[in-house]
Design a protein around this motif. Structure first.
Motif, PDB file in Angstrom:
ATOM      1  N   ALA A   1       0.868  -1.184   0.000  1.00 43.82           N
ATOM      2  CA  ALA A   1       0.000   0.000   0.000  1.00 43.82           C
ATOM      3  C   ALA A   1       0.901   1.229   0.000  1.00 43.82           C
ATOM      4  O   ALA A   1       0.701   2.177   0.747  1.00 43.82           O
ATOM      5  CB  ALA A   1      -0.892  -0.023   1.232  1.00 43.82           C
ATOM      6  N   GLU A   2       1.930   1.176  -0.869  1.00 39.38           N
ATOM      7  CA  GLU A   2       2.997   2.169  -0.813  1.00 39.38           C
ATOM      8  C   GLU A   2       2.632   3.522  -1.408  1.00 39.38           C
ATOM      9  O   GLU A   2       3.307   4.505  -1.128  1.00 39.38           O
ATOM     10  CB  GLU A   2       4.253   1.606  -1.502  1.00 39.38           C
ATOM     11  N   SER A   3       1.581   3.561  -2.209  1.00 42.70           N
ATOM     12  CA  SER A   3       1.310   4.811  -2.932  1.00 42.70           C
ATOM     13  C   SER A   3      -0.190   4.980  -3.171  1.00 42.70           C
ATOM     14  O   SER A   3      -0.964   4.028  -3.025  1.00 42.70           O
ATOM     15  CB  SER A   3       2.011   4.758  -4.302  1.00 42.70           C
ATOM     16  N   GLY A   4      -0.557   6.194  -3.571  1.00 45.70           N
ATOM     17  CA  GLY A   4      -1.951   6.461  -3.932  1.00 45.70           C
ATOM     18  C   GLY A   4      -2.386   5.568  -5.088  1.00 45.70           C
ATOM     19  O   GLY A   4      -3.519   5.105  -5.161  1.00 45.70           O
ATOM     20  N   TRP A   5      -1.445   5.342  -5.998  1.00 44.99           N
ATOM     21  CA  TRP A   5      -1.716   4.456  -7.143  1.00 44.99           C
ATOM     22  C   TRP A   5      -2.113   3.072  -6.649  1.00 44.99           C
ATOM     23  O   TRP A   5      -3.079   2.473  -7.108  1.00 44.99           O
ATOM     24  CB  TRP A   5      -0.451   4.350  -8.009  1.00 44.99           C
ATOM     25  N   ARG A   6      -1.341   2.552  -5.698  1.00 42.35           N
ATOM     26  CA  ARG A   6      -1.570   1.183  -5.226  1.00 42.35           C
ATOM     27  C   ARG A   6      -2.931   1.077  -4.541  1.00 42.35           C
ATOM     28  O   ARG A   6      -3.646   0.088  -4.700  1.00 42.35           O
ATOM     29  CB  ARG A   6      -0.437   0.798  -4.259  1.00 42.35           C
ATOM     30  N   THR A   7      -3.290   2.101  -3.753  1.00 43.44           N
ATOM     31  CA  THR A   7      -4.582   2.094  -3.062  1.00 43.44           C
ATOM     32  C   THR A   7      -5.712   2.050  -4.093  1.00 43.44           C
ATOM     33  O   THR A   7      -6.677   1.303  -3.945  1.00 43.44           O
ATOM     34  CB  THR A   7      -4.711   3.373  -2.192  1.00 43.44           C
TER      35      THR A   7
ATOM     36  N   ASP B   1      12.192   0.007 -16.007  1.00 43.66           N
ATOM     37  CA  ASP B   1      11.735   0.433 -17.334  1.00 43.66           C
ATOM     38  C   ASP B   1      11.588   1.950 -17.455  1.00 43.66           C
ATOM     39  O   ASP B   1      11.867   2.530 -18.507  1.00 43.66           O
ATOM     40  CB  ASP B   1      10.385  -0.227 -17.655  1.00 43.66           C
ATOM     41  N   ARG B   2      11.111   2.591 -16.394  1.00 42.72           N
ATOM     42  CA  ARG B   2      10.965   4.057 -16.470  1.00 42.72           C
ATOM     43  C   ARG B   2      12.324   4.728 -16.565  1.00 42.72           C
ATOM     44  O   ARG B   2      12.474   5.758 -17.211  1.00 42.72           O
ATOM     45  CB  ARG B   2      10.173   4.562 -15.252  1.00 42.72           C
ATOM     46  N   LYS B   3      13.301   4.141 -15.920  1.00 43.30           N
ATOM     47  CA  LYS B   3      14.671   4.670 -16.027  1.00 43.30           C
ATOM     48  C   LYS B   3      15.176   4.477 -17.459  1.00 43.30           C
ATOM     49  O   LYS B   3      15.695   5.397 -18.071  1.00 43.30           O
ATOM     50  CB  LYS B   3      15.578   3.935 -15.037  1.00 43.30           C
TER      51      LYS B   3
HETATM   52  O1  AHR Z   1       3.692  -0.605 -10.583  1.00 41.46           O
HETATM   53  C1  AHR Z   1       3.070   0.645 -10.660  1.00 41.46           C
HETATM   54  C2  AHR Z   1       3.745   1.588  -9.730  1.00 41.46           C
HETATM   55  O2  AHR Z   1       3.724   1.083  -8.416  1.00 41.46           O
HETATM   56  C3  AHR Z   1       3.123   2.962  -9.613  1.00 41.46           C
HETATM   57  O3  AHR Z   1       3.592   3.861 -10.544  1.00 41.46           O
HETATM   58  C4  AHR Z   1       3.577   3.350  -8.253  1.00 41.46           C
HETATM   59  O4  AHR Z   1       2.945   4.479  -7.751  1.00 41.46           O
HETATM   60  C5  AHR Z   1       3.297   2.105  -7.540  1.00 41.46           C
HETATM   61  O5  AHR Z   1       3.723   2.016  -6.274  1.00 41.46           O
END
Ligand code: AHR
Length: 327
Positions: free
Chosen positions: A47-53, A182-184
């Motif tokens: 649950a590390e990020s808003g995206w994950r939630t 991949d984003r890097k």
């Molecule tokens: O795998 C997707 C990524 O994981 C999202 O960009 C990031 O916010 C999440 O923690």
């Protein structure tokens, strides 16, 4: 339900939430969808990020809407917890396993166990680097390399008329994860052709706001001359904004900021001028995941790769999109 809890507890999961969503709980692979019910074991990253939630909500709501019984576990960003969860789902003979792998490597053994048990696996959101692509049925998620490229292209355009060096700091996602790798790579591919772009520091912020702030504070102390921050997600960018303001600088002006995700908080910061550009990564994978699950359980063929459709946002576009933003 009690039986499920004890099985998972035995498997040693550190954080498990069970959502009995709809369906008659055929489980045990016994149903295989045969009585119309499907049980899915889903191992979430954390649950590390808003995206994950938002992603968790999408999976849980879509399972309910599709009449799929969902067994859900939160791995707290630890691969060992995901492996335990997958083994527990195999023991419970679920009809299908879906998971978002925290890192790319180290999955072959457990995926072979699932295959031997004849339980189909769907990768969602993140990829694995297994050579044997027959270990999973399909991979549903974003093209993270393309997201990195989009971030790089914006930078090229933004600085197209200047020749001065552009000093970039990079906040990477979780080390070893597909989106961080991949984003890097995608970003580097685009900016690498122009000598004026220099990545002067690059470190993981683990996709969290707290770590993004901490690492940006260290970057600011070590490098008084930062022009651009490229953060692999909104949350790290938002943490970094706090660090930049704390250092008496103006985010979005003194330091230009590009992030990835486009969650509401990120979009608000973009509309407020604190972020300059966001590349979208959609967390709303639930409906497509449930469709794919129904097909693989029935033994129907599915595409090996399903890529999520995504866009990008400037500050003006964020202002327009915010009122309808779902997450
Ligand atoms: O795998 C997707 C990524 O994981 C999202 O960009 C990031 O916010 C999440 O923690």
């Amino acid at each position: 339900m009690l039986k499920r809890i004890s099985t998972l507890a035995l498997a040693g999961l550190t954080a498990v939430t069970l959502a009995g969503c709809g369906g008659g709980g055929g489980g045990a692979g016994a149903s295989g969808g045969g009585d119309g019910s499907i049980t899915m074991g889903f191992s979430q990253v954390g649950a590390e990020s808003g995206w994950r939630t938002a992603n968790t909500k999408s999976v849980q709501e879509s399972a309910k809407a599709a009449g799929i019984t969902l067994k859900f576990s939160d791995a707290q960003q630890k691969q060992e917890n995901q492996i335990k969860a997958i083994r527990s789902y195999i023991q419970q003979k679920v009809d299908v396993i879906a998971f978002s792998p925290v890192v790319e490597s180290g999955w072959d053994t457990v995926l072979k166990e699932a295959r031997n048990a004849k339980i189909p696996v769907i990768l969602t959101d993140r990829a694995v680097d297994s050579k044997d692509t027959g270990l999973y049925k399909t991979f549903l998620g974003s093209d993270f390399v393309e997201e990195g490229r989009k971030a790089g292209k914006w930078l090229l355009e933004e600085y197209k008329s200047g020749t001065d060096p552009v000093n970039i700091v990079e906040l990477q996602g979780t080390t070893g994860s597909a989106p961080a790798n991949d984003r890097k790579a995608g970003f580097q591919e685009v900016i690498g052709g122009e000598a004026k772009f220099k990545i002067i520091a690059s470190q993981t912020g683990d996709f969290t706001r707290a770590k993004g702030k901490e690492v940006m504070e260290a970057f600011l102390k070590a490098h008084p001359d930062i022009d651009v921050l490229y953060a692999h997600n909104d949350d790290m960018g938002l943490g970094a904004i706090e660090a930049i303001e704390g250092a008496g600088k103006v985010p979005g002006k003194d330091i230009k900021i590009i992030t990835i995700d486009a969650v509401k908080d990120g979009m608000q910061a973009l509309a407020d001028g604190k972020i300059n550009y966001i590349v979208e990564c959609s967390p709303l994978l639930g409906p497509q995941l449930m469709d794919l699950a129904k097909k693989v359980v029935k033994g129907e063929s599915v595409p090996a790769r399903v890529v999520t459709e995504e866009t990008t946002f400037t500050q003006e576009q964020a202002k327009a999109a915010l009122p309808q933003r779902q997450y």
